[in-house]
Scaffold this motif. Structure first.
Motif, PDB file in Angstrom:
ATOM      1  N   LEU A  24       0.616  -1.679  -0.201  1.00  0.00           N
ATOM      2  CA  LEU A  24       0.436  -0.358  -0.147  1.00  0.00           C
ATOM      3  C   LEU A  24       0.647   1.517   0.344  1.00  0.00           C
ATOM      4  O   LEU A  24       0.640   2.324  -0.291  1.00  0.00           O
ATOM      5  CB  LEU A  24      -0.736   0.328   0.708  1.00  0.00           C
ATOM      6  CG  LEU A  24      -1.901  -1.431   1.547  1.00  0.00           C
ATOM      7  CD1 LEU A  24      -2.847  -0.854   2.799  1.00  0.00           C
ATOM      8  CD2 LEU A  24      -2.980  -1.219   0.180  1.00  0.00           C
ATOM      9  N   PHE A  25       1.649   1.435   0.817  1.00  0.00           N
ATOM     10  CA  PHE A  25       2.328   2.450   1.144  1.00  0.00           C
ATOM     11  C   PHE A  25       3.250   2.586  -0.131  1.00  0.00           C
ATOM     12  O   PHE A  25       4.063   3.892  -0.298  1.00  0.00           O
ATOM     13  CB  PHE A  25       3.278   2.416   1.741  1.00  0.00           C
ATOM     14  CG  PHE A  25       2.662   3.049   3.127  1.00  0.00           C
ATOM     15  CD1 PHE A  25       2.443   3.895   3.630  1.00  0.00           C
ATOM     16  CD2 PHE A  25       2.052   2.177   4.312  1.00  0.00           C
ATOM     17  CE1 PHE A  25       1.867   4.612   4.853  1.00  0.00           C
ATOM     18  CE2 PHE A  25       1.484   2.278   5.635  1.00  0.00           C
ATOM     19  CZ  PHE A  25       1.131   3.661   5.748  1.00  0.00           C
ATOM     20  N   GLN A  26       3.600   1.869  -1.304  1.00  0.00           N
ATOM     21  CA  GLN A  26       5.048   1.975  -1.814  1.00  0.00           C
ATOM     22  C   GLN A  26       4.394   2.666  -3.119  1.00  0.00           C
ATOM     23  O   GLN A  26       4.770   3.194  -4.698  1.00  0.00           O
ATOM     24  CB  GLN A  26       4.687   0.290  -2.801  1.00  0.00           C
ATOM     25  CG  GLN A  26       6.403  -0.520  -2.328  1.00  0.00           C
ATOM     26  CD  GLN A  26       6.330  -1.279  -2.686  1.00  0.00           C
ATOM     27  OE1 GLN A  26       5.604  -1.899  -3.445  1.00  0.00           O
ATOM     28  NE2 GLN A  26       6.688  -2.977  -1.400  1.00  0.00           N
ATOM     29  N   ARG A  27       2.476   3.072  -3.117  1.00  0.00           N
ATOM     30  CA  ARG A  27       1.887   3.515  -3.962  1.00  0.00           C
ATOM     31  C   ARG A  27       1.386   4.928  -3.711  1.00  0.00           C
ATOM     32  O   ARG A  27       0.800   5.577  -4.399  1.00  0.00           O
ATOM     33  CB  ARG A  27       0.575   3.023  -4.287  1.00  0.00           C
ATOM     34  CG  ARG A  27       0.912   1.773  -4.902  1.00  0.00           C
ATOM     35  CD  ARG A  27      -0.733   1.089  -4.297  1.00  0.00           C
ATOM     36  NE  ARG A  27      -0.101  -0.816  -5.047  1.00  0.00           N
ATOM     37  CZ  ARG A  27      -1.065  -1.637  -5.098  1.00  0.00           C
ATOM     38  NH1 ARG A  27      -1.562  -1.941  -3.628  1.00  0.00           N
ATOM     39  NH2 ARG A  27      -0.514  -2.417  -5.166  1.00  0.00           N
ATOM     40  N   ASN A  28       2.718   5.722  -2.748  1.00  0.00           N
ATOM     41  CA  ASN A  28       2.796   7.221  -2.913  1.00  0.00           C
ATOM     42  C   ASN A  28       2.641   7.258  -3.800  1.00  0.00           C
ATOM     43  O   ASN A  28       3.706   7.031  -5.030  1.00  0.00           O
ATOM     44  CB  ASN A  28       3.636   7.499  -1.459  1.00  0.00           C
ATOM     45  CG  ASN A  28       3.676   7.364  -0.285  1.00  0.00           C
ATOM     46  OD1 ASN A  28       1.962   7.409   0.199  1.00  0.00           O
ATOM     47  ND2 ASN A  28       3.929   7.155   0.576  1.00  0.00           N
ATOM     48  N   PRO A  29       1.579   9.324  -3.840  1.00  0.00           N
ATOM     49  CA  PRO A  29       1.449   9.716  -2.862  1.00  0.00           C
ATOM     50  C   PRO A  29      -0.081   9.298  -2.757  1.00  0.00           C
ATOM     51  O   PRO A  29      -0.605  10.202  -1.782  1.00  0.00           O
ATOM     52  CB  PRO A  29       1.423  10.959  -3.389  1.00  0.00           C
ATOM     53  CG  PRO A  29       1.646  11.189  -4.749  1.00  0.00           C
ATOM     54  CD  PRO A  29       2.091   9.612  -5.312  1.00  0.00           C
ATOM     55  N   ASN A  30      -0.990   8.637  -3.170  1.00  0.00           N
ATOM     56  CA  ASN A  30      -1.646   7.977  -3.239  1.00  0.00           C
ATOM     57  C   ASN A  30      -2.562   6.579  -3.084  1.00  0.00           C
ATOM     58  O   ASN A  30      -3.051   5.976  -4.194  1.00  0.00           O
ATOM     59  CB  ASN A  30      -2.527   9.036  -4.691  1.00  0.00           C
ATOM     60  CG  ASN A  30      -2.435  10.203  -4.138  1.00  0.00           C
ATOM     61  OD1 ASN A  30      -2.662  11.558  -3.765  1.00  0.00           O
ATOM     62  ND2 ASN A  30      -2.405  10.473  -5.939  1.00  0.00           N
ATOM     63  N   PRO A  31      -2.286   6.086  -1.757  1.00  0.00           N
ATOM     64  CA  PRO A  31      -1.717   4.619  -2.152  1.00  0.00           C
ATOM     65  C   PRO A  31      -3.928   3.897  -2.043  1.00  0.00           C
ATOM     66  O   PRO A  31      -4.610   5.348  -1.650  1.00  0.00           O
ATOM     67  CB  PRO A  31      -1.813   4.780  -0.561  1.00  0.00           C
ATOM     68  CG  PRO A  31      -0.561   5.564   0.359  1.00  0.00           C
ATOM     69  CD  PRO A  31      -1.702   7.011  -0.614  1.00  0.00           C
ATOM     70  N   TYR A  32      -3.313   2.849  -2.824  1.00  0.00           N
ATOM     71  CA  TYR A  32      -5.314   2.205  -2.835  1.00  0.00           C
ATOM     72  C   TYR A  32      -4.656   0.595  -2.940  1.00  0.00           C
ATOM     73  O   TYR A  32      -3.205   0.227  -2.965  1.00  0.00           O
ATOM     74  CB  TYR A  32      -5.155   2.666  -4.385  1.00  0.00           C
ATOM     75  CG  TYR A  32      -4.167   2.151  -5.531  1.00  0.00           C
ATOM     76  CD1 TYR A  32      -4.267   1.358  -5.717  1.00  0.00           C
ATOM     77  CD2 TYR A  32      -3.391   3.558  -6.069  1.00  0.00           C
ATOM     78  CE1 TYR A  32      -3.450   0.564  -6.890  1.00  0.00           C
ATOM     79  CE2 TYR A  32      -2.561   2.899  -6.756  1.00  0.00           C
ATOM     80  CZ  TYR A  32      -2.881   1.918  -7.145  1.00  0.00           C
ATOM     81  OH  TYR A  32      -1.925   1.070  -8.666  1.00  0.00           O
ATOM     82  N   ILE A  33      -5.679   0.421  -2.934  1.00  0.00           N
ATOM     83  CA  ILE A  33      -5.346  -1.162  -2.804  1.00  0.00           C
ATOM     84  C   ILE A  33      -6.402  -1.806  -3.755  1.00  0.00           C
ATOM     85  O   ILE A  33      -7.257  -1.367  -4.302  1.00  0.00           O
ATOM     86  CB  ILE A  33      -6.358  -2.099  -1.757  1.00  0.00           C
ATOM     87  CG1 ILE A  33      -6.390  -3.259  -0.977  1.00  0.00           C
ATOM     88  CG2 ILE A  33      -7.809  -1.678  -1.532  1.00  0.00           C
ATOM     89  CD1 ILE A  33      -6.551  -4.171   0.145  1.00  0.00           C
ATOM     90  N   THR A  34      -5.747  -3.085  -4.968  1.00  0.00           N
ATOM     91  CA  THR A  34      -6.081  -3.567  -5.810  1.00  0.00           C
ATOM     92  C   THR A  34      -7.804  -4.551  -5.020  1.00  0.00           C
ATOM     93  O   THR A  34      -7.882  -5.295  -4.413  1.00  0.00           O
ATOM     94  CB  THR A  34      -5.083  -3.941  -6.422  1.00  0.00           C
ATOM     95  OG1 THR A  34      -4.731  -4.465  -5.451  1.00  0.00           O
ATOM     96  CG2 THR A  34      -3.906  -3.105  -6.815  1.00  0.00           C
ATOM     97  N   VAL A  35      -8.232  -4.350  -6.507  1.00  0.00           N
ATOM     98  CA  VAL A  35      -9.343  -5.644  -6.317  1.00  0.00           C
ATOM     99  C   VAL A  35      -8.715  -7.155  -6.044  1.00  0.00           C
ATOM    100  O   VAL A  35      -9.255  -7.609  -5.162  1.00  0.00           O
ATOM    101  CB  VAL A  35     -10.128  -6.568  -7.162  1.00  0.00           C
ATOM    102  CG1 VAL A  35     -10.892  -7.369  -7.498  1.00  0.00           C
ATOM    103  CG2 VAL A  35     -10.556  -4.935  -7.398  1.00  0.00           C
ATOM    104  N   PRO A  36      -7.316  -7.971  -6.113  1.00  0.00           N
ATOM    105  CA  PRO A  36      -7.034  -8.992  -5.955  1.00  0.00           C
ATOM    106  C   PRO A  36      -6.728  -9.095  -4.244  1.00  0.00           C
ATOM    107  O   PRO A  36      -6.872  -9.794  -3.364  1.00  0.00           O
ATOM    108  CB  PRO A  36      -5.639  -9.705  -6.635  1.00  0.00           C
ATOM    109  CG  PRO A  36      -5.833  -8.507  -8.276  1.00  0.00           C
ATOM    110  CD  PRO A  36      -6.696  -7.676  -7.708  1.00  0.00           C
ATOM    111  N   GLU A  37      -5.818  -7.443  -4.277  1.00  0.00           N
ATOM    112  CA  GLU A  37      -5.756  -7.887  -2.625  1.00  0.00           C
ATOM    113  C   GLU A  37      -6.459  -7.637  -1.316  1.00  0.00           C
ATOM    114  O   GLU A  37      -7.029  -8.166  -0.619  1.00  0.00           O
ATOM    115  CB  GLU A  37      -4.957  -6.469  -2.217  1.00  0.00           C
ATOM    116  CG  GLU A  37      -3.302  -6.028  -2.987  1.00  0.00           C
ATOM    117  CD  GLU A  37      -2.844  -5.235  -3.343  1.00  0.00           C
ATOM    118  OE1 GLU A  37      -1.472  -5.079  -4.068  1.00  0.00           O
ATOM    119  OE2 GLU A  37      -3.480  -3.630  -3.405  1.00  0.00           O
ATOM    120  N   LEU A  38      -7.284  -6.932  -2.055  1.00  0.00           N
ATOM    121  CA  LEU A  38      -8.615  -6.890  -1.337  1.00  0.00           C
ATOM    122  C   LEU A  38      -9.302  -8.529  -0.904  1.00  0.00           C
ATOM    123  O   LEU A  38     -10.298  -8.421  -0.578  1.00  0.00           O
ATOM    124  CB  LEU A  38      -9.796  -5.635  -2.195  1.00  0.00           C
ATOM    125  CG  LEU A  38     -11.394  -5.596  -1.225  1.00  0.00           C
ATOM    126  CD1 LEU A  38     -10.908  -5.196   0.675  1.00  0.00           C
ATOM    127  CD2 LEU A  38     -11.910  -4.617  -2.240  1.00  0.00           C
TER     128      LEU A  38
END
Length: 217
Positions: A45-59
């Motif tokens: 999640l933190f690798q996606r800075n500056p706008n972190p998000y979660i993906t469908v597979p991760e969710l």
């Protein structure tokens, strides 16, 4: 261990057994799912800075973790797995950006089909364990003596109590997060359930009874 206990060593002991309690349940893939949730997902999640998000597979994998560690509700997994990727990305970005406003963050996530306050809390706890604890049945029962109400109002009360407890337990040496408090409560409850048959109803041990829940978490 009572929720009102203020001895950090007691909580630290309960927390130290978390991994072994996960293993003791002998549930399919739970050990690897818990490793994903606790150790792999947060840095993703933190690798996606500056706008972190979660993906469908991760969710979907997070939902598998939640249902495997708790009560299995396959329809929730079906709902989450079929969500639109762009919708999940947008909702989770808005949710993470809303923190520390927990109410707004949860509300941003619960627009997703199959995601109730409890699942939203798991997403937020992976991103901000120092603010948002996961709303597990065991911790909910310990903190509020109620594991049937999965409303936003109930979660806000739950999160506040665990935040307060985390501050109370933290020292210069050991810092507790609300998520640490949740895991300690879960670990202690699972340990009690495994001991209960051997203790012949010892009144000091009172594992929460499972009950049917009609509402999506």
């Amino acid at each position: 261990m009572d929720f009102e206990c203020s001895d950090p060593s007691v909580w630290k002991e309960a927390l130290s057994h978390y991994t072994s309690r996960i293993q003791s349940l002998n549930k399919p893939n739970l050990v690897s799912l818990d490793d994903f949730y606790c150790n792999q997902l947060p840095p993703l999640l933190f690798q996606r800075n500056p706008n972190p998000y979660i993906t469908v597979p991760e969710l979907s994998k997070l939902m598998q973790w939640k249902l495997t560690r708790g009560k299995w509700r396959p329809r929730l997994l079906d709902f989450v797995s079929s969500l639109d990727e762009s919708l999940v990305k947008s909702a989770s970005q808005k949710a993470f950006q809303s923190l520390p406003d927990i109410s707004k963050a949860v509300s941003e996530l619960t627009v997703l089909k199959g995601v109730g306050p409890a699942t939203a809390s798991a997403v937020l706890a992976a991103f901000a364990p120092h603010i948002t604890p996961f709303m597990s049945d065991e911790a909910l029962e310990a903190a509020l003596s109620n594991s049937k109400d999965y409303s936003l109002k109930q979660y806000l009360l739950f999160a506040s109590k665990l935040q307060t407890k985390a501050k109370e337990l933290s020292t210069d040496v050991d810092v507790f997060t609300p998520s640490d408090v949740e895991r300690a409560l879960w670990s202690f409850a699972v340990g009690n359930k495994s001991l209960a048959p051997k203790l012949n109803g010892d009144p000091k041990i009172n594992p929460s009874k499972s009950s049917k829940r009609k509402r999506n978490k």
